[in-house]
Design an enzyme around this catalytic site. Structure first.
Site, short mmCIF file in Angstrom:
data_model
loop_
_atom_site.label_atom_id
_atom_site.label_comp_id
_atom_site.label_asym_id
_atom_site.label_seq_id
_atom_site.Cartn_x
_atom_site.Cartn_y
_atom_site.Cartn_z
N SER A 169 47.04 -35.94 -13.04
CA SER A 169 46.37 -36.16 -11.75
C SER A 169 47.15 -37.15 -10.90
CB SER A 169 44.98 -36.75 -11.97
OG SER A 169 44.25 -35.98 -12.87
N HIS A 172 47.98 -28.88 -10.90
CA HIS A 172 46.82 -29.75 -11.14
C HIS A 172 45.50 -29.00 -11.02
CE1 HIS A 172 44.25 -33.39 -9.85
NE2 HIS A 172 44.27 -33.29 -11.17
N GLU A 176 46.27 -27.56 -7.40
CA GLU A 176 47.28 -28.13 -6.51
C GLU A 176 48.66 -27.90 -7.15
OE1 GLU A 176 45.06 -31.92 -4.43
OE2 GLU A 176 45.54 -32.10 -6.55
N ASN A 217 42.36 -35.89 -5.00
CA ASN A 217 41.98 -37.20 -5.55
C ASN A 217 42.11 -38.33 -4.52
OD1 ASN A 217 41.06 -36.32 -7.96
ND2 ASN A 217 42.94 -36.72 -9.09
N1 CAA Z 1 32.36 -26.51 -18.37
C1 CAA Z 1 32.46 -25.17 -18.17
N2 CAA Z 1 31.60 -24.50 -17.38
C2 CAA Z 1 30.63 -25.21 -16.77
C3 CAA Z 1 30.47 -26.60 -16.93
C4 CAA Z 1 31.41 -27.26 -17.79
N3 CAA Z 1 31.36 -28.58 -17.99
N4 CAA Z 1 29.42 -27.01 -16.21
C5 CAA Z 1 28.92 -25.93 -15.61
N5 CAA Z 1 29.64 -24.84 -15.95
C6 CAA Z 1 29.43 -23.46 -15.49
C7 CAA Z 1 28.14 -22.89 -16.00
O1 CAA Z 1 28.33 -22.25 -17.26
C8 CAA Z 1 27.79 -21.89 -14.91
O2 CAA Z 1 28.57 -20.73 -15.06
P1 CAA Z 1 27.98 -19.27 -14.60
O3 CAA Z 1 27.40 -19.45 -13.23
O4 CAA Z 1 29.18 -18.37 -14.59
O5 CAA Z 1 26.97 -18.91 -15.62
C9 CAA Z 1 28.31 -22.59 -13.63
O6 CAA Z 1 29.30 -23.53 -14.06
C10 CAA Z 1 27.20 -23.31 -12.89
O7 CAA Z 1 26.61 -24.23 -13.80
P2 CAA Z 1 25.15 -24.83 -13.69
O8 CAA Z 1 24.26 -23.80 -13.02
O9 CAA Z 1 24.75 -25.33 -15.02
O10 CAA Z 1 25.29 -26.13 -12.82
P3 CAA Z 1 25.74 -26.34 -11.35
O11 CAA Z 1 25.46 -25.17 -10.48
O12 CAA Z 1 25.17 -27.65 -10.99
O13 CAA Z 1 27.33 -26.50 -11.43
C11 CAA Z 1 29.26 -27.84 -11.59
C12 CAA Z 1 27.94 -27.44 -12.24
C13 CAA Z 1 30.18 -26.62 -11.51
C14 CAA Z 1 29.90 -28.90 -12.46
C15 CAA Z 1 28.95 -28.34 -10.14
O14 CAA Z 1 27.99 -29.36 -10.21
C16 CAA Z 1 30.17 -28.87 -9.43
O15 CAA Z 1 30.94 -28.11 -8.85
N6 CAA Z 1 30.33 -30.22 -9.43
C17 CAA Z 1 31.47 -30.87 -8.77
C18 CAA Z 1 32.64 -30.86 -9.69
C19 CAA Z 1 33.83 -31.49 -9.06
O16 CAA Z 1 33.80 -32.08 -7.99
N7 CAA Z 1 34.96 -31.39 -9.76
C20 CAA Z 1 36.19 -32.05 -9.36
C21 CAA Z 1 36.28 -33.30 -10.12
S1 CAA Z 1 37.68 -34.24 -9.66
C22 CAA Z 1 38.84 -33.80 -10.77
O17 CAA Z 1 38.67 -32.98 -11.61
C23 CAA Z 1 40.11 -34.51 -10.53
C24 CAA Z 1 40.87 -34.92 -11.69
O18 CAA Z 1 42.06 -35.15 -11.50
C25 CAA Z 1 40.26 -35.19 -13.02
#
Ligand code: CAA
Length: 289
Positions: free
Chosen positions: A123, A144, A156, A195
């Protein structure tokens, strides 16, 4: 020189990001070898693949045969040699430590085929710091992914000064093949695009909490219900890992010496208490399962 389509993928580092990236590639039809130096991490990755695919079948998102084929396409060998020797691309997803990454890339350079692209999911560490450890810097770049990698569509692709156009094009086609939306960063910049924006949000959320303006539940509610984000900044910190965010801040502070890059008091408190989020069962919220 023309290059074969990317079909064989090696993921090094089978933690949360690595094993989900591997599954994305296997779901898209690639043969994936996901490896790690830690046997327990590898075993957890394999267990995750089984339970994830089972859940896809029960949810009706994959049929049994398709799930079986995906499972057959992903393996978890402990030896890096067998994981990487036939790879068209390596995606490195180990911990954020430059020296370890340089050593790994030097090793991969000897093991992988000539045409193989060596990418890092880091990242924050730009690939120009790693590429000189290899004999083929033109085939090295950042690729990324975001957490959870199985769900988040964006990747990215960061082109360093050493990365060839051809590598960028091959990585772009690969990203599309695995159903991701790639964006190109034409310059290496700390934190890339996402990020940098995320840091501004997280810093402000932590600051508002630290100066007593609002509780973190309310700050999360504000961001979800007014800005339409899928989760608030504190729930997101729990997802990406309080420990990771703390280390990223410390690393940045060591580089810049700027006090504004120090982790906030609340982040330090959570880090010291080992309340690291989902992975430890408690962070800003509790995760009982
Ligand atoms: N792993 C794998 N799949 C997941 C998961 C996980 N931890 N959490 C949720 N899912 C999947 C579910 O299985 C579901 O799949 P289907 O629709 O195909 O059945 C789907 O995601 C939706 O899940 P939920 O209905 O349980 O929950 P939700 O609608 O609230 O979505 C979320 C969960 C996708 C995490 C959503 O809350 C989200 O998009 N959050 C923001 C995440 C974000 O901002 N990520 C970027 C982080 S920054 C980063 O990553 C930078 C870095 O450098 C580390």
């Amino acid at each position: 020189m023309s290059f074969p389509e990317i079909k064989e993928v090696c993921v090094v580092g089978a933690g949360n990001m690595g094993h989900q990236i591997g599954l994305c590639c296997a779901l898209a039809g690639c043969t994936v070898r996901c490896t790690d130096v830690d046997d327990a991490t590898l075993a957890r990755a394999e267990k995750f693949a089984d339970s994830y695919l089972e859940a896809r079948v029960s949810k009706g998102k994959l049929d049994v045969d398709a799930a079986g084929s995906v499972r057959n396409r992903i393996s978890f060998p402990p030896e890096i040699e067998s994981a990487a020797s036939n790879a068209d691309i390596v995606i490195e997803a180990i911990i954020e430590n430059l020296e370890l990454k340089k050593r790994l890339f030097a090793q991969l350079d000897k093991i992988c085929p000539e045409h193989c692209i060596l990418s890092t999911n880091s990242s924050y560490i730009v690939s120009s710091k790693i590429a000189p450890a290899t004999g083929k810097p033109e085939r090295v770049c950042n690729l990324h992914f975001f957490n959870p990698a199985l769900v988040m569509r964006l990747v990215e692709v960061v082109q360093g000064p050493h990365t060839s156009e051809e590598t960028v094009q091959r990585v772009f086609s690969f990203a599309k093949k695995i159903n991701k939306t790639p964006i190109l960063l034409k310059k290496e910049i700390y934190g890339f695009v996402v990020n940098r924006i995320l840091k501004a949000i997280l810093d402000e959320a932590l600051h508002l909490h630290d100066i007593g303006v609002a509780d973190y539940h309310d700050i999360d509610t504000a961001v979800v219900d007014a800005l339409g984000h899928p989760m608030g900044p504190f729930r997101l910190l729990d997802l990406v890992g309080v420990d990771l965010q703390y280390q990223v801040c410390m690393e940045r502070y060591r580089d810049t010496g700027d006090l504004r890059d120090m982790p906030s008091p609340l982040l330090v408190e959570k880090f010291v208490r080992k309340e690291w989020g989902r992975k430890s069962g408690v962070g800003f919220y509790r995760y009982d399962d």
